[in-house]
Design an enzyme around this catalytic site. Structure first.
Site, PDB file in Angstrom:
ATOM      1  N   ASP A 134       0.862  -1.183   0.000  1.00 50.92           N
ATOM      2  CA  ASP A 134       0.000   0.000   0.000  1.00 50.92           C
ATOM      3  C   ASP A 134       0.897   1.230   0.000  1.00 50.92           C
ATOM      4  O   ASP A 134       1.394   1.649   1.052  1.00 50.92           O
ATOM      5  CB  ASP A 134      -0.915  -0.008   1.223  1.00 50.92           C
ATOM      6  CG  ASP A 134      -1.980  -1.096   1.169  1.00 50.92           C
ATOM      7  OD1 ASP A 134      -1.705  -2.172   0.600  1.00 50.92           O
ATOM      8  OD2 ASP A 134      -3.078  -0.876   1.713  1.00 50.92           O
ATOM      9  N   LYS A 180      -6.803   3.345  -3.439  1.00 50.84           N
ATOM     10  CA  LYS A 180      -7.240   3.350  -2.040  1.00 50.84           C
ATOM     11  C   LYS A 180      -7.458   4.784  -1.591  1.00 50.84           C
ATOM     12  O   LYS A 180      -6.690   5.676  -1.970  1.00 50.84           O
ATOM     13  CB  LYS A 180      -6.170   2.657  -1.195  1.00 50.84           C
ATOM     14  CG  LYS A 180      -6.373   2.672   0.311  1.00 50.84           C
ATOM     15  CD  LYS A 180      -5.231   1.917   0.996  1.00 50.84           C
ATOM     16  CE  LYS A 180      -5.254   2.086   2.506  1.00 50.84           C
ATOM     17  NZ  LYS A 180      -4.117   1.387   3.168  1.00 50.84           N
ATOM     18  N   LYS A 215     -10.198   0.186  -2.564  1.00 51.03           N
ATOM     19  CA  LYS A 215     -10.072  -0.010  -1.119  1.00 51.03           C
ATOM     20  C   LYS A 215     -10.348   1.292  -0.382  1.00 51.03           C
ATOM     21  O   LYS A 215      -9.525   2.203  -0.399  1.00 51.03           O
ATOM     22  CB  LYS A 215      -8.679  -0.528  -0.762  1.00 51.03           C
ATOM     23  CG  LYS A 215      -8.459  -0.718   0.745  1.00 51.03           C
ATOM     24  CD  LYS A 215      -7.062  -1.247   1.047  1.00 51.03           C
ATOM     25  CE  LYS A 215      -6.785  -1.285   2.544  1.00 51.03           C
ATOM     26  NZ  LYS A 215      -5.417  -1.795   2.862  1.00 51.03           N
TER      27      LYS A 215
END
Length: 286
Positions: free
Chosen positions: A140, A203, A239
């Site tokens: 991430d 995300k 996400k």
């Protein structure tokens, strides 16, 4: 390949949020239906990246996180979280514990100068490389918000391309830090830049901003994902993360995915929720 600025600008201009209020009204209606269905509530567990990102994280805490992600409901061994998410220095604790248990689970890690991204690019790339070497299957990363806010989208894109290369076989989930991007236009541009750089997921947030995931920014991001699929046939994951604590909040994102992208996205391969306390709420609801 360098950023195709004409394609970039064309894609951003084509993101139309005029139906936002209508879509979000549909989302709220759908949540009212889903919350009554225990199977739908239980399914949320499979989308969770069970997360600990504290300065006092220890090996034992990470091992306990892994244990809980593997078996959140002791009476139902087939139910497990989508991944655990930890700091780079704690990845080896997670992967070693999984090996000792002879179990498999996605191990995600925040890297590339999380959460600010205000580090030298070379150190951010090295952090990704080391984290993948320790066994992380998902990275991430955080985008360069300074470049984004100054309109330097080629810089944002080029850095993401370099980070994607360092990820190797690991999936790259690009955190846009939407709460710091100041405008819907910037959120659209960040989404398109990350998608064009071959991010596997986009995300919303690090969870450390003052404003984290919201349905409004999620809608913009999902429109960019839909656009990519319509243009190329490639599915990019989504996400939301940061502040998602209740079943109703989580179901809001699940409903948005279904309405905007379709049920094909309702799989842990394409939909995750970053959370540390959501699992407690789900188990209480069940």
């Amino acid at each position: 390949m360098p950023l195709d600025t004409a394609e970039f600008e064309s894609r951003v201009a084509a993101i139309d949020i005029s139906k936002k209020d209508e879509i979000l009204a549909q989302v709220h209606e759908r949540v009212a239906e889903l919350v009554k269905n225990k199977d739908e509530v239980k399914a949320l567990i499979g989308y969770i990246d069970l997360t600990t990102l504290a300065g006092d994280d220890t090996r034992k805490r990470v091992e306990a996180l892994v244990d809980r992600a593997l078996l959140p409901i002791p009476s139902e061994p087939s139910v497990h979280c989508g991944a655990v998410c930890v700091y780079p220095a704690r990845v080896k604790n997670a992967t070693d514990h999984l090996k000792s248990l002879n179990k498999s689970l996605n191990v995600a890690s925040v890297a590339a100068g999380f959460p600010s991204g205000q580090y030298h690019l070379l150190s951010r790339l090295l952090e990704i490389e080391l984290t993948v070497a320790d066994g992380a299957s998902e990275i991430d990363i955080v985008i360069n918000r300074c470049a984004a806010l100054e309109g330097e989208w080629e810089v944002v894109y080029d850095e993401l391309v370099a980070m994607k290369e360092k990820c190797g076989a690991a999936h790259m989930k690009s955190i846009l830090a939407t709460g710091e991007l100041k405008s819907v236009e910037n959120i659209a541009k960040a989404s398109v830049a990350a998608i064009l750089a071959n991010s596997d997921f986009i995300k919303t947030s690090t969870g450390k901003e003052s404003v984290n995931a919201t349905l409004e920014v999620a809608y913009v991001m999902c429109l960019a994902i839909k656009q990519q699929f319509e243009k190329t046939g490639k599915r990019v994951g989504f996400k939301p993360a940061g502040g998602i604590r209740t079943v109703e909040e989580a179901l809001g994102y699940r409903a948005l995915i279904e309405i905007v992208l379709g049920k094909e996205w309702l799989t842990p391969e394409l939909f995750r929720i970053g959370a540390s306390s959501l699992l407690d709420g789900i188990i209480a609801a069940l």
